[in-house]
Design an enzyme around this catalytic site. Sequence first.
Site, PDB file in Angstrom:
ATOM      1  N   GLU A  62     -35.210  36.292   8.317  1.00  0.00           N
ATOM      2  CA  GLU A  62     -35.965  36.508   9.074  1.00  0.00           C
ATOM      3  C   GLU A  62     -35.218  37.584  10.025  1.00  0.00           C
ATOM      4  O   GLU A  62     -33.773  37.553  10.967  1.00  0.00           O
ATOM      5  CB  GLU A  62     -36.077  35.656  10.506  1.00  0.00           C
ATOM      6  CG  GLU A  62     -36.588  36.358  11.602  1.00  0.00           C
ATOM      7  CD  GLU A  62     -36.724  35.033  13.525  1.00  0.00           C
ATOM      8  OE1 GLU A  62     -36.288  35.608  14.140  1.00  0.00           O
ATOM      9  OE2 GLU A  62     -36.806  33.599  12.988  1.00  0.00           O
ATOM     10  N   LYS A  90     -43.336  28.618  15.879  1.00  0.00           N
ATOM     11  CA  LYS A  90     -41.957  28.390  16.988  1.00  0.00           C
ATOM     12  C   LYS A  90     -41.223  28.082  17.951  1.00  0.00           C
ATOM     13  O   LYS A  90     -42.550  28.008  19.444  1.00  0.00           O
ATOM     14  CB  LYS A  90     -41.276  29.849  16.522  1.00  0.00           C
ATOM     15  CG  LYS A  90     -39.822  30.211  17.373  1.00  0.00           C
ATOM     16  CD  LYS A  90     -39.239  31.377  17.302  1.00  0.00           C
ATOM     17  CE  LYS A  90     -38.398  32.110  17.353  1.00  0.00           C
ATOM     18  NZ  LYS A  90     -38.336  32.680  17.522  1.00  0.00           N
ATOM     19  N   ARG A 150     -33.395  44.005  16.891  1.00  0.00           N
ATOM     20  CA  ARG A 150     -33.001  44.206  17.765  1.00  0.00           C
ATOM     21  C   ARG A 150     -32.049  45.296  18.024  1.00  0.00           C
ATOM     22  O   ARG A 150     -31.571  45.489  18.574  1.00  0.00           O
ATOM     23  CB  ARG A 150     -32.187  42.967  18.064  1.00  0.00           C
ATOM     24  CG  ARG A 150     -32.449  41.578  18.665  1.00  0.00           C
ATOM     25  CD  ARG A 150     -32.880  40.088  19.461  1.00  0.00           C
ATOM     26  NE  ARG A 150     -33.134  39.189  19.387  1.00  0.00           N
ATOM     27  CZ  ARG A 150     -32.881  38.099  18.906  1.00  0.00           C
ATOM     28  NH1 ARG A 150     -31.096  37.514  19.018  1.00  0.00           N
ATOM     29  NH2 ARG A 150     -33.182  36.631  19.656  1.00  0.00           N
TER      30      ARG A 150
END
Length: 217
Positions: free
Chosen positions: A47, A135, A51
């Site tokens: 993943e 999640k 950002r």
Amino acid sequence: MAHYSQDGETASIMALAPVIPVLTVQSVEDGLKQAKALVAGGLYAIEVTLRTPSALLAIAAIARHVPDAVVGAGTIVSPEQIDEAVAAGARFLVSPGATHELAKAAAQSPVPFLPGCATVTEAMALRALGFRALKLFPAEAVGGARLLASFAAPLPDLRFCPTGGIDLGKAPDYLKLPNVACVGGSWMLPKDALARGDYAVVEALSREAAGLARGKG
């Protein structure tokens, strides 16, 4: 109402390894080196968080040059990012939470989507849209393994990838739970090792993480 229909594919990605590493990349080259070391250590679902400015380009490069990696995009916080990440080559998407607008868009995602939740109410809302894999974030801050253990009885059909504050020492407490398919973390990507370009450390820590035992859930 849109209804999510890719749980089989999501489950397959979560089954690739007991840990999904979470990457913050500083450059395309950095992302490639991290991904190659992770895959060499046995962690295949990767993943990349959206950002940093290099994230989408790094996803594209990993998808092109690291064939054994199943690269995904994390920190999806708006519907627009779904199309951007998929166009870059992301094979799965992860969000830290799910607004009503994002959850509806996620239910129509062209690739597997792992939406984030922090409470039983949020989990139930996502379940109503058809999601069965979620999640839990930020896992340690909202109750950790004890919280997920309490979810199991009322929501037995949900499976989780808890992320946030989890390290090698805490991961086994999660992985032994029947409703935890895998955990997310970045402990195999220590900042000091990355700063000095020591990707052998990443590979060794990844191999250790890939060897963690999972429960029978």
